[in-house]
Scaffold this active site. Structure first.
Site, mmCIF file in Angstrom:
data_model
loop_
_atom_site.group_PDB
_atom_site.id
_atom_site.type_symbol
_atom_site.label_atom_id
_atom_site.label_comp_id
_atom_site.label_asym_id
_atom_site.label_seq_id
_atom_site.Cartn_x
_atom_site.Cartn_y
_atom_site.Cartn_z
ATOM 1 N N LYS A 119 -1.659 -0.657 -9.684
ATOM 2 C CA LYS A 119 -1.963 0.271 -8.594
ATOM 3 C C LYS A 119 -3.408 0.732 -8.748
ATOM 4 O O LYS A 119 -3.796 1.250 -9.794
ATOM 5 C CB LYS A 119 -1.023 1.465 -8.658
ATOM 6 C CG LYS A 119 -1.124 2.394 -7.466
ATOM 7 C CD LYS A 119 0.018 3.387 -7.510
ATOM 8 C CE LYS A 119 0.066 4.267 -6.287
ATOM 9 N NZ LYS A 119 1.255 5.133 -6.302
ATOM 10 N N ASP A 148 9.540 11.676 -2.286
ATOM 11 C CA ASP A 148 9.343 10.609 -1.300
ATOM 12 C C ASP A 148 10.342 9.491 -1.570
ATOM 13 O O ASP A 148 10.007 8.315 -1.526
ATOM 14 C CB ASP A 148 7.893 10.102 -1.357
ATOM 15 C CG ASP A 148 7.513 9.297 -0.124
ATOM 16 O OD1 ASP A 148 8.314 9.257 0.833
ATOM 17 O OD2 ASP A 148 6.415 8.704 -0.122
ATOM 18 N N GLU A 208 0.830 -1.204 0.000
ATOM 19 C CA GLU A 208 0.000 0.000 0.000
ATOM 20 C C GLU A 208 0.856 1.241 0.000
ATOM 21 O O GLU A 208 1.922 1.265 0.594
ATOM 22 C CB GLU A 208 -0.912 0.001 1.241
ATOM 23 C CG GLU A 208 -1.818 -1.185 1.236
ATOM 24 C CD GLU A 208 -3.036 -1.047 2.136
ATOM 25 O OE1 GLU A 208 -3.251 0.045 2.687
ATOM 26 O OE2 GLU A 208 -3.755 -2.044 2.254
ATOM 27 N N PHE A 216 -2.132 6.514 -1.198
ATOM 28 C CA PHE A 216 -3.573 6.452 -1.416
ATOM 29 C C PHE A 216 -3.951 5.245 -2.245
ATOM 30 O O PHE A 216 -5.114 4.996 -2.500
ATOM 31 C CB PHE A 216 -4.069 7.732 -2.102
ATOM 32 C CG PHE A 216 -3.365 8.009 -3.403
ATOM 33 C CD1 PHE A 216 -3.820 7.433 -4.575
ATOM 34 C CD2 PHE A 216 -2.243 8.824 -3.444
ATOM 35 C CE1 PHE A 216 -3.166 7.680 -5.778
ATOM 36 C CE2 PHE A 216 -1.577 9.066 -4.648
ATOM 37 C CZ PHE A 216 -2.043 8.492 -5.808
ATOM 38 N N GLY A 217 -2.956 4.474 -2.679
ATOM 39 C CA GLY A 217 -3.234 3.349 -3.556
ATOM 40 C C GLY A 217 -2.919 2.007 -2.920
ATOM 41 O O GLY A 217 -2.259 1.921 -1.891
ATOM 42 N N VAL A 218 -3.445 0.966 -3.547
ATOM 43 C CA VAL A 218 -3.136 -0.400 -3.163
ATOM 44 C C VAL A 218 -2.502 -1.053 -4.387
ATOM 45 O O VAL A 218 -2.940 -0.801 -5.511
ATOM 46 C CB VAL A 218 -4.422 -1.178 -2.791
ATOM 47 C CG1 VAL A 218 -4.079 -2.515 -2.162
ATOM 48 C CG2 VAL A 218 -5.301 -0.366 -1.878
ATOM 49 N N VAL A 219 -1.470 -1.858 -4.180
ATOM 50 C CA VAL A 219 -0.819 -2.501 -5.313
ATOM 51 C C VAL A 219 -1.091 -4.005 -5.285
ATOM 52 O O VAL A 219 -0.933 -4.656 -4.255
ATOM 53 C CB VAL A 219 0.702 -2.222 -5.325
ATOM 54 C CG1 VAL A 219 1.356 -2.867 -6.556
ATOM 55 C CG2 VAL A 219 0.979 -0.722 -5.303
HETATM 56 N N1 ADE Z 1 5.120 -3.559 -4.768
HETATM 57 C C1 ADE Z 1 4.728 -2.356 -5.167
HETATM 58 N N2 ADE Z 1 4.908 -2.211 -6.466
HETATM 59 C C2 ADE Z 1 5.460 -3.363 -6.927
HETATM 60 C C3 ADE Z 1 5.904 -3.827 -8.190
HETATM 61 N N3 ADE Z 1 5.844 -3.055 -9.265
HETATM 62 N N4 ADE Z 1 6.435 -5.059 -8.262
HETATM 63 C C4 ADE Z 1 6.531 -5.812 -7.165
HETATM 64 N N5 ADE Z 1 6.135 -5.443 -5.957
HETATM 65 C C5 ADE Z 1 5.598 -4.219 -5.835
#
Ligand code: ADE
Length: 324
Positions: free
Chosen positions: A52, A185, A33, A36-39
């Site tokens: 994302k 950041d 996370e 503001f996003g979740v991946v």
């Molecule tokens: N975590 C966040 N972004 C990622 C990504 N592009 N690949 C692997 N883990 C992640």
């Protein structure tokens, strides 16, 4: 009424060559996370990707932010040390847009560093009873006369890795700064790792509009990355490539301290006063003098006295050349 509110996000922006039909993505697992996003991990035509998406109950402002990140990434172009965009979903979406980027199989650098630390302290403890750890510092009882190279050879993060990480991150940041993009950041948590310890700078999608974004940061409360911020960012909300260089110095510290929290024992709200008085972090135990001296250069009070990312890359490459 619900339908109406959802339909606001039904179609966002114009479809272009980046547009991916939602049905082509098959989502797998939660990766992490951000602000503001979740991946999520997913596959696209059998290929692993990272997606994302917005968190549940996101505001229109956050939707705008993700869209802005998508637009920014379309224009960034590709670089070996920058996470590259694969595409986006902005059409027929009910839960906001999706940013699709390359998948980095080793995850983020901070998690990697901490696992190196855990692995190493376990290994050292097996052989030397007087090796113990406190927080994220490794303390070795001097009576064992373990010399530096013996300790280092047992770490899976070599001095050469440290130099290579420095060079790679500086190279990616040099490219971003040439594109007139501020990261704001830069931290180990926002650097991703692929095979062969190749690093990629990620999460640079925050607004180029520095003023707007510092307001966003403040509004969202407690989200300022205080421990990574340059003195002028803490005191005057001034951001520049040279304040990203300061953060780069903190990332170096994170690397050589195996994922420690910067300024251990210091309350974040006391940070700017201490920095103003000239206090800086001390040299971590396993840090080579030359790497520490680069860190201190990044933390010079006057932004113009700090090295540029180009100079940083050259410095690490020069050190790497003497290593082999
Ligand atoms: N975590 C966040 N972004 C990622 C990504 N592009 N690949 C692997 N883990 C992640």
């Amino acid at each position: 009424e619900k339908q109406f509110s959802k339909s606001i996000f039904h179609r966002i922006g114009k479809p272009d060559k980046w547009e991916i039909p939602f049905e082509k993505l098959s989502f797998q697992s939660h990766l992490g996370e951000g602000h503001f996003g979740v991946v999520y991990s997913a596959t696209l035509g059998g290929k692993p990707v990272a997606c994302k998406i917005l968190k549940e109950n996101s505001t229109i402002d956050e939707t705008r932010q993700l869209l802005q990140e998508i637009e920014l990434m379309k224009n960034v172009g590709s670089h070996p040390n920058i996470v590259s965009m694969i595409g986006c979903v902005t059409q027929n979406v009910t839960n906001g847009p999706i940013l699709v980027v390359e998948y980095c199989s080793m995850g983020n650098l901070l998690t990697y560093l901490r696992s190196v630390y855990d692995h190493t302290s376990k290994m050292l403890n097996e052989y030397h009873e007087d090796v113990y750890h406190d927080g994220r510092q490794l303390f070795i009882n001097k009576s064992y006369e373990l010399n530096f190279s013996q300790i280092e050879s047992s770490l899976s993060l070599s001095h050469k890795d440290v130099l290579s990480f420095g060079s790679q991150i500086a190279f990616g940041m040099e490219y971003l700064s040439q594109q007139k993009i501020l990261h704001r950041d830069l931290a180990a948590r926002n650097i991703l790792m692929c095979e062969d310890k190749r690093l990629k700078v990620s999460d640079f999608g925050l607004s180029r509009d520095v003023y707007m974004n510092s307001i966003y940061y403040k509004k969202s409360g407690g989200k300022l990355p205080l421990r990574w911020m340059a003195l002028e960012s803490l005191t005057h909300q001034i951001y520049s490539t040279q304040s990203d260089v300061w953060s780069f110095g903190v990332v170096l510290w994170e690397i050589v301290s195996f994922g420690g929290l910067p300024y251990p024992g210091v309350e974040a709200q006391n940070l700017s006063e201490l920095l103003k008085k000239g206090f800086r972090m001390i040299k971590p135990q396993f840090c080579h003098d030359k790497v520490y001296s680069i860190m201190l250069d990044c933390w010079k009070e006057s932004p113009n006295d700090r090295p540029t990312f180009s100079a940083l890359k050259e410095a690490f490459d020069a050190l790497l050349a003497t290593e082999t």
